[in-house]
Design an enzyme around this catalytic site. Structure first.
Site, PDB file in Angstrom:
ATOM      1  NE  ARG A 179       6.606  -9.235  -7.032  1.00  0.00           N
ATOM      2  CZ  ARG A 179       6.777  -8.143  -6.585  1.00  0.00           C
ATOM      3  NH1 ARG A 179       7.269  -7.129  -6.887  1.00  0.00           N
ATOM      4  NH2 ARG A 179       6.294  -8.390  -5.291  1.00  0.00           N
ATOM      5  CB  CYS A 233      13.469 -22.588 -13.005  1.00  0.00           C
ATOM      6  SG  CYS A 233      14.943 -23.638 -12.652  1.00  0.00           S
ATOM      7  CG  ASN A 265      12.382  -6.624  -6.900  1.00  0.00           C
ATOM      8  OD1 ASN A 265      12.900  -5.444  -6.471  1.00  0.00           O
ATOM      9  ND2 ASN A 265      11.483  -7.011  -6.007  1.00  0.00           N
ATOM     10  CD  GLU A 266      11.336  -8.064  -2.396  1.00  0.00           C
ATOM     11  OE1 GLU A 266      10.358  -8.651  -2.676  1.00  0.00           O
ATOM     12  OE2 GLU A 266      11.317  -7.108  -1.333  1.00  0.00           O
ATOM     13  CB  CYS A 310      12.531 -24.515  -9.484  1.00  0.00           C
ATOM     14  SG  CYS A 310      11.989 -25.219 -10.909  1.00  0.00           S
ATOM     15  CB  CYS A 366      11.747 -27.754 -13.364  1.00  0.00           C
ATOM     16  SG  CYS A 366      13.651 -27.073 -13.429  1.00  0.00           S
ATOM     17  CB  CYS A 368      15.738 -28.035 -10.358  1.00  0.00           C
ATOM     18  SG  CYS A 368      15.753 -26.274 -10.402  1.00  0.00           S
ATOM     19  CD  GLU A 370      11.191  -2.626  -2.630  1.00  0.00           C
ATOM     20  OE1 GLU A 370      10.123  -3.121  -2.067  1.00  0.00           O
ATOM     21  OE2 GLU A 370      11.675  -3.192  -3.821  1.00  0.00           O
ATOM     22  CD1 TRP A 418       0.601  -6.118  -3.007  1.00  0.00           C
ATOM     23  CD2 TRP A 418       0.480  -8.121  -3.915  1.00  0.00           C
ATOM     24  NE1 TRP A 418       1.821  -6.233  -3.270  1.00  0.00           N
ATOM     25  CE2 TRP A 418       1.979  -7.690  -3.747  1.00  0.00           C
ATOM     26  CE3 TRP A 418       0.163  -9.199  -4.074  1.00  0.00           C
ATOM     27  CZ2 TRP A 418       2.920  -8.515  -4.378  1.00  0.00           C
ATOM     28  CZ3 TRP A 418       1.328 -10.033  -4.850  1.00  0.00           C
ATOM     29  CH2 TRP A 418       2.408  -9.608  -4.725  1.00  0.00           C
ATOM     30  CD  GLU A 427       3.428  -4.618  -5.561  1.00  0.00           C
ATOM     31  OE1 GLU A 427       4.316  -3.395  -5.655  1.00  0.00           O
ATOM     32  OE2 GLU A 427       3.902  -5.400  -5.140  1.00  0.00           O
TER      33      GLU A 427
END
Ligand code: GAL
Length: 665
Positions: free
Chosen positions: A103, A107, A141-142, A150, A152, A155, A296, A304, A344
């Protein structure tokens, strides 16, 4: 107050959903976070949106009066998207493009990904912006997890544009980075390289700017989603941050774009150091100087491939109350039910894989019932202002890039001072270097390495107005361009501290050095130990508090204090071990006239306060596996036991008490 769980209805058969909602309601859960990884379910193929399942989930939850936080699902671009647009995949420092399969593989600069991100956000907002059950929105998320930077080609272009905006001309860049060194003088913007492995070790100014650039890219990426949501009338926007341990993004900047802060609290792993957990809460509260949410919260063993030990009975409740003690307005557990498939599988939720309630459910349900009673008084209450500790992302980055001495860790140094103040039970805020310091009697900067005129001015004003300052080693060393300053250290802070660093010794973290306190300051402690770094100080108006012993700079000053008006600036030329930091914290808080929240606090019991409307909520948190008795003066209402209490408060292992009193009592 919101009390909730992160819920993934898309992982479970439709016929289970009602049972989930019933069990949630029974546990006092009144909010769920939904859909942050569900892009493939929302848009199974380009442009075909399928939100019926989400409508239905919201309806099922509504039957139990459960509300929702809706998320944009952009942390998990689906397989079809990554196949169709491989250019959106991030490139690592070693030049490898990230492959689909986990996940957060994208970029944040990619124009294509930004367009796709705006599209899915708009589709969601059209459907749900006015939904009566949705109380807030979480972006992605986070941000910055897994692939924080990144490298690339997009960037690289964006970095050049960012530099043009920041510096205006190549001459200014060349000057800022000192590119005469090793013939790095740039004559065109596109000559400026990204700091990749192919380069090797890059110019410190370039590297620090690249960290700042990337942090800004996450911010502007987030802002695009915010703009889409705002255009649809959404007013309650957040994203889940990652506390103190995560240093990839300047969270002060990111949080300023949001309506409120939320973060993900997983104490397992640092449970034996409650101060580290408190530090993370403190930082998250400090980002906006406001209460926050836990989006959370640890709900069971985590891992994991391998699991952590189980939280002991009471610990889940204790950690959730600890969050509240430091300013949480809401607790949302990760996750409702442990997943049966996916990476997870061993990260446990409130329910086990089989979905039946057990010990963890009962503990969380007990707290759910308690929280309902606490509701109104506590909401939005804030800790009092007394001491502040400065946290600087520039310093975290600059000292990561160049630790100065072997084993010098900003986080460890910072936590040593934080722990010392936390142990004393004094109210403690975490603030950025440009914060308004006038609200604090004591300000501690474990180090302030990268210093601007503005920061120096602000610290000086603080002391001149009667404030107290403790400043650690390696302060004032760098300017904002990450160049070494052109004056004796601590540079712009030397006058304020009334001291100069005559010489220094980069001991490395395996070596230590003893310091002895001068007569007049005996009460600080004997035989104190510093490590990793030693500044040999030359007072220029400051008084020597401690000198070195047993080294070639025996007798030279190690710690000094400078009276400026009624304030003081104390310079600590070593990295203190915990005992020395504890002693300094005791001395500095006394000097500053800060009274601990409780006079007699057993070790292992944490104390924290939140005030509102003339009322104080005093939290006593027993982080030990033993029963404790906490002496108190005066009488309080114990909100959880619902009794008036005097003399002392009994606490079972991992137990909590919340005492309410009028302020000044
Ligand atoms: C968090 C993340 C969650 C989940 C959890 C357990 O950091 O936001 O999605 O991955 O960790 O690993």
């Amino acid at each position: 107050m919101f009390y909730g769980a992160d819920y993934y209805p898309e992982h479970w058969p439709r016929e289970r959903w009602e049972r989930d909602a019933e069990l949630m309601a029974k546990a006092g859960i009144n909010v769920v976070r939904l859909a942050e990884f569900a892009w493939a379910k929302m848009e199974p193929e380009p442009g075909r949106y399928t939100f019926d399942w989400l409508d239905e989930a919201l309806d099922v939850l509504a039957q139990q009066d459960i509300q929702a936080v809706m998320c944009t699902p952009t942390a998990t671009p689906p397989a079809w998207l990554c196949q169709q647009y491989p250019e959106i995949l991030a490139v690592e420092r070693d030049g490898q493009r990230v492959a689909f399969g986990m996940r957060r593989q994208y970029c944040p600069t990619s124009a294509r990904y930004r367009e796709l991100s705006r599209q899915i956000t708009a589709a969601l907002a059209e459907r749900y912006a006015d939904h009566p059950r949705i109380v807030a929105w979480q972006l992605d998320n986070e941000f910055g997890g897994h692939h924080p930077r990144c490298y690339c080609p997009e960037c690289a272009d964006a970095f050049h544009t960012w530099l043009q905006e920041r510096y205006g001309s190549l001459d200014a860049v060349n000057d800022a980075w000192g590119t005469a060194f090793w013939s790095h003088i740039y004559t065109a913007w596109d000559q400026i390289p990204l700091p990749t492995d192919a380069v090797g070790t890059s110019n410190p100014g370039l590297e620090l700017d690249f960290y700042r650039f990337t942090s800004d890219q996450w911010g502007s990426y987030a802002q695009e989603q915010i703009d889409v949501l705002r255009a649809h009338g959404v007013t309650s926007i957040t994203t889940n941050l990652m506390g103190f341990g995560f240093a990839e993004i300047n969270y002060f900047d990111l949080a300023a774009r949001l309506d409120f802060t939320t973060w993900d609290n997983y104490p397992i792993g640092i449970q034996d150091d409650p101060a580290s957990i408190a530090a993370a809460h403190g930082l998250m509260r400090g980002l906006r100087d406001e209460p926050f949410w836990i989006m959370e919260e640890q709900a069971g063993p985590s891992g994991w491939q391998v699991m952590s030990p189980a939280p002991k009975p009471g610990q889940l409740r204790l950690w959730a109350y600890q969050a509240m003690a430091h300013g949480a307005n809401a607790i949302v557990y990760f996750r409702w039910r442990t997943c049966r498939a996916g990476v997870e599988e061993w990260w446990h939720g409130i329910l086990d894989h089989h979905g039946r309630p057990g010990r963890r459910y009962d503990e969380i349900a007990r707290m759910g019932a308690e929280v309902r009673r606490l509701q109104d008084g506590l909401q939005d209450a804030m800790p009092p202002k007394a001491a502040a500790i400065i946290l600087s992302y520039d310093d975290r980055w600059a000292l990561r890039l160049q630790p100065n001495a072997y084993g010098l860790s900003y986080n460890e140094l910072w936590l040593t001072y934080y722990r010392a103040l936390h142990k004393l039970g004094v109210p403690l805020d975490v603030v950025p270097p440009d914060a308004d310091l006038s609200r604090y009697a004591l300000v501690v900067a474990p180090t302030l390495h990268v210093v601007s005129d503005v920061y120096a001015e602000s610290l000086s004003t603080h002391v001149q107005q009667g404030g107290h300052l403790v400043l650690g080693a390696r302060s004032g060393v760098k300017d904002m361009m990450n160049r070494v300053v052109n004056q004796p250290l601590p540079g712009l802070l030397a006058d304020l501290c009334g001291v100069e660093v005559a010489e220094y010794d980069a001991l490395g973290s395996k070596a230590s050095v003893r310091v002895a306190f001068a007569q007049e300051a005996e009460y600080i402690g004997d035989h104190a130990v510093g490590h990793t770094w030693a500044d040999i100080l030359k007072p220029r108006g400051a008084r020597t508090l401690a000198t070195y012993t047993g080294t070639f700079y025996e007798g030279e000053p190690a710690i000094t204090t400078h009276h400026v008006g009624t304030g003081t600036a104390t310079y600590v030329g070593v990295l203190p071990d915990q005992d020395l930091a504890d002693a300094l914290a005791r001395w500095a808080t006394e000097q500053a006239g800060i009274v601990p929240l409780l006079q007699d606090k057993p070790a292992g019991v944490e104390v924290a306060a939140r005030d509102k409307a003339g009322q104080r909520f005093l939290f006593l948190l027993n982080h030990t596996g033993e029963s404790q008795s906490v002496p108190i003066a005066g009488s309080y209402r114990d909100l959880l036991a619902d009794v008036v209490i005097r003399g002392s408060v009994p606490l079972a292992p991992y137990d909590v008490a919340i005492l309410k009193t009028g302020l000044g009592a």
